[in-house]
Design a protein around this motif. Structure first.
Motif, PDB file in Angstrom:
ATOM      1  N   THR A 133       0.822  -1.204   0.000  1.00 37.08           N
ATOM      2  CA  THR A 133       0.000   0.000   0.000  1.00 37.08           C
ATOM      3  C   THR A 133       0.859   1.258   0.000  1.00 37.08           C
ATOM      4  OG1 THR A 133      -0.199  -0.194   2.417  1.00 37.08           O
ATOM      5  CG2 THR A 133      -1.986  -1.109   1.083  1.00 37.08           C
ATOM      6  N   ALA A 134       2.001   1.218   0.689  1.00 37.29           N
ATOM      7  CA  ALA A 134       2.895   2.378   0.674  1.00 37.29           C
ATOM      8  C   ALA A 134       3.444   2.613  -0.730  1.00 37.29           C
ATOM      9  CB  ALA A 134       4.036   2.188   1.671  1.00 37.29           C
ATOM     10  N   ASP A 137       0.624   4.049  -2.826  1.00 36.03           N
ATOM     11  CA  ASP A 137       0.404   5.452  -2.466  1.00 36.03           C
ATOM     12  C   ASP A 137       1.491   6.346  -3.063  1.00 36.03           C
ATOM     13  OD1 ASP A 137      -1.821   4.717  -1.042  1.00 36.03           O
ATOM     14  OD2 ASP A 137      -0.835   4.747   0.920  1.00 36.03           O
ATOM     15  N   TYR A 140       1.016   6.653  -6.981  1.00 39.02           N
ATOM     16  CA  TYR A 140      -0.078   7.533  -7.377  1.00 39.02           C
ATOM     17  C   TYR A 140       0.164   8.975  -6.941  1.00 39.02           C
ATOM     18  CZ  TYR A 140      -3.030   3.950  -9.385  1.00 39.02           C
ATOM     19  OH  TYR A 140      -3.536   2.986 -10.207  1.00 39.02           O
ATOM     20  N   ALA A 141       0.919   9.173  -5.876  1.00 40.62           N
ATOM     21  CA  ALA A 141       1.300  10.542  -5.523  1.00 40.62           C
ATOM     22  C   ALA A 141       2.155  11.146  -6.636  1.00 40.62           C
ATOM     23  CB  ALA A 141       2.046  10.559  -4.192  1.00 40.62           C
ATOM     24  N   GLU A 196       1.532  13.913   1.191  1.00 38.18           N
ATOM     25  CA  GLU A 196       1.171  12.496   1.050  1.00 38.18           C
ATOM     26  C   GLU A 196       2.314  11.709   0.414  1.00 38.18           C
ATOM     27  OE1 GLU A 196      -2.309  12.788  -1.302  1.00 38.18           O
ATOM     28  OE2 GLU A 196      -3.634  13.311   0.372  1.00 38.18           O
ATOM     29  N   HIS A 197       3.006  12.319  -0.532  1.00 35.24           N
ATOM     30  CA  HIS A 197       4.159  11.675  -1.171  1.00 35.24           C
ATOM     31  C   HIS A 197       5.257  11.404  -0.150  1.00 35.24           C
ATOM     32  CE1 HIS A 197       7.872  11.472  -3.586  1.00 35.24           C
ATOM     33  NE2 HIS A 197       7.110  11.026  -4.564  1.00 35.24           N
ATOM     34  N   ALA A 200       4.137   8.535   2.229  1.00 36.68           N
ATOM     35  CA  ALA A 200       4.236   7.219   1.596  1.00 36.68           C
ATOM     36  C   ALA A 200       5.685   6.784   1.462  1.00 36.68           C
ATOM     37  CB  ALA A 200       3.556   7.253   0.221  1.00 36.68           C
ATOM     38  N   ASP A 388      -7.447   9.682  -7.965  1.00 32.83           N
ATOM     39  CA  ASP A 388      -7.766   9.281  -6.589  1.00 32.83           C
ATOM     40  C   ASP A 388      -8.596   8.002  -6.574  1.00 32.83           C
ATOM     41  OD1 ASP A 388      -6.402  11.412  -5.511  1.00 32.83           O
ATOM     42  OD2 ASP A 388      -8.177  12.691  -5.284  1.00 32.83           O
ATOM     43  N   SER A 391      -6.464   5.022  -7.607  1.00 30.05           N
ATOM     44  CA  SER A 391      -5.566   4.590  -6.525  1.00 30.05           C
ATOM     45  C   SER A 391      -6.334   3.827  -5.451  1.00 30.05           C
ATOM     46  CB  SER A 391      -4.866   5.806  -5.911  1.00 30.05           C
ATOM     47  OG  SER A 391      -5.782   6.637  -5.213  1.00 30.05           O
ATOM     48  N   GLN A 392      -7.576   4.229  -5.169  1.00 26.29           N
ATOM     49  CA  GLN A 392      -8.384   3.506  -4.194  1.00 26.29           C
ATOM     50  C   GLN A 392      -8.685   2.088  -4.669  1.00 26.29           C
ATOM     51  OE1 GLN A 392     -11.828   5.977  -3.633  1.00 26.29           O
ATOM     52  NE2 GLN A 392     -10.733   7.491  -2.384  1.00 26.29           N
ATOM     53  N   ARG A 395      -5.359   0.109  -4.483  1.00 27.30           N
ATOM     54  CA  ARG A 395      -4.989  -0.127  -3.080  1.00 27.30           C
ATOM     55  C   ARG A 395      -5.868  -1.195  -2.451  1.00 27.30           C
ATOM     56  NH1 ARG A 395      -4.672   1.988   2.254  1.00 27.30           N
ATOM     57  NH2 ARG A 395      -2.664   3.004   2.687  1.00 27.30           N
TER      58      ARG A 395
END
Length: 409
Positions: A133-134, A137, A140-141, A196-197, A200, A388, A391-392, A395
């Motif tokens: 997940t990291a 994230d 996608y960041a 957020e970047h 992650a 977004d 990415s959801q 994830r």
């Protein structure tokens, strides 16, 4: 992205050493080998396996030394050769617990080893999920940053036009303020994405041990098979840990019941006496007498049986919790896929079409600059919203496949 490819749940081959850039699979493998908590769990398994070797073995024999029948009164008092009964004794004693107790101890040690292995598998699974997940994230960041930079570039090209319009009198001064407001709003959004970047990246660095890792390569496509995931619950590490708890409680119950059986002991001793009387050898046997079970063995058995019932109930609770978590996750994933497709196939094309039409109308003199700014801002928000939602979806799919996709070792 099409949901066509299943997650590769562990490649057996080791990856070549890389510094910084990590593909998705490399991140998983690096987390599986570099996370300190995994090394801690491996050490716990090794300790449990070593302890199991001694379980069920006979206790160490006891060496005894002593004087037997030493006179303390009369003419031979405190002499070693004044009585035929006096002897200097050396002996060995061996306790022999009943076989049921030894088997129960061995079963308990095996259950403890199984529990340590199951906990190690749970930790391995948790680490892989966290690393996956990291990485997602972070990837996608990067995409959101690229998208918002492109939007800021488009809006930036409108600033000279707005200033020129104000200078020529064809546009009101407020119009130049509107575009600056739009740019400031997007720059705030960019600051959020940058945070957020960094978050992650820090999380991925924790699990992989790579300094300032970068997400490189393709973002994997995931395909969920709900039927397969439901069947895989039976092998889930958390459920195996609960099964090991049941086995441990069962071994404790057997050990408590074995307390009603007598334990044995044997002894052998050599007695050295005065040469005039000759040396002697003694042998013997002993056994425990569990003759008061009501206040000794029975309460222990009742407590162990209650613990076993609790472990079985806990096992069923874990199974139900995993099933409910999977069903909730599948429902959430289906909703996210639907929303993502709707945004990608309907909302984004409409936003692009609106921006193109407003730009063309502005060039033809039929629309104002505010109309172009509004359309470009709406397009930017839609593009970021699509990312977004994507990415959801990614994830959630990775979480479900890693958590419920079978053995995580």
């Amino acid at each position: 992205m099409r949901l066509l490819m299943a997650l590769p749940l562990l490649a057996g081959s080791a990856c070549p050493a890389v510094a910084g850039p990590l593909t998705f699979q490399q991140a998983l493998e690096r987390a599986g080998t570099n996370a300190p908590i995994i090394d801690a769990r491996k050490a716990e398994v090794s300790a449990s396996e070593a302890s199991a070797i001694a379980a069920g073995q006979l206790p160490d024999p006891r060496l005894s030394l002593g004087l037997d029948n030493l006179p303390v009164s009369g003419p031979p008092a405190f002499t070693l050769d004044g009585s035929m009964m006096t002897a200097q004794r050396v002996g060995l004693q061996q306790d022999i617990p009943n076989l049921a107790k030894r088997h129960a101890e061995q079963a308990g040690a095996d259950a403890a080893t199984g529990l340590a292995r199951a906990r190690s598998a749970v930790t391995h699974l948790d680490v892989r999920v966290a690393a996956a997940t990291a990485w997602i994230d972070l990837a996608y960041a990067d995409r959101r940053l690229a998208a918002i930079d492109a939007v800021l570039g488009r809006l930036g090209r409108l600033v000279p036009a707005a200033r020129a319009g104000v200078a020529s009198g064809s546009a009101r001064p407020a119009q130049s303020l509107r575009i600056r407001q739009a740019i400031a709003t997007l720059e705030d959004r960019r600051s959020t994405i940058l945070a957020e970047h960094a978050q992650a990246r820090a999380t991925l660095e924790r699990w992989t041990g790579e300094a300032e890792p970068e997400a490189v390569g393709m973002i994997p496509d995931f395909a969920l098979d709900p039927a397969e995931l439901r069947l895989a619950i039976a092998g889930n590490p958390r459920l195996r840990a609960a099964e090991a708890d049941v086995a441990s409680a069962r071994a404790d119950t057997d050990l408590a019941r074995a307390g009603k059986r007598p334990d044995w002991g044997v002894s052998l001793s050599f007695g050295r006496r005065d040469p005039g009387y000759g040396n002697v050898v003694s042998v013997g046997a002993s056994m425990t007498l569990p003759i008061f079970p009501g206040k000794r063995q029975n309460p222990r058995i009742a407590a162990a049986e209650a613990d076993l019932s609790a472990a079985r109930a806990q096992h069923e609770d874990v199974r139900r919790a995993l099933t409910a978590e999977l069903e909730r996750g599948l429902a959430t994933h289906a909703m996210q896929v639907s929303q993502w497709h709707r945004a990608q196939e309907t909302l984004l094309p409409l936003a692009r079409q609106e921006a193109d039409l407003e730009t063309a109308s502005y060039g033809a003199g039929r629309a104002g600059l505010l109309d172009v700014i509004s359309a470009e801002t709406a397009l930017a928000e839609t593009e970021l919203d699509v990312l977004d939602r994507e990415s959801q979806v990614t994830r959630q799919a990775a979480f479900l496949l890693l958590t419920f996709g079978g053995d995580a070792r």
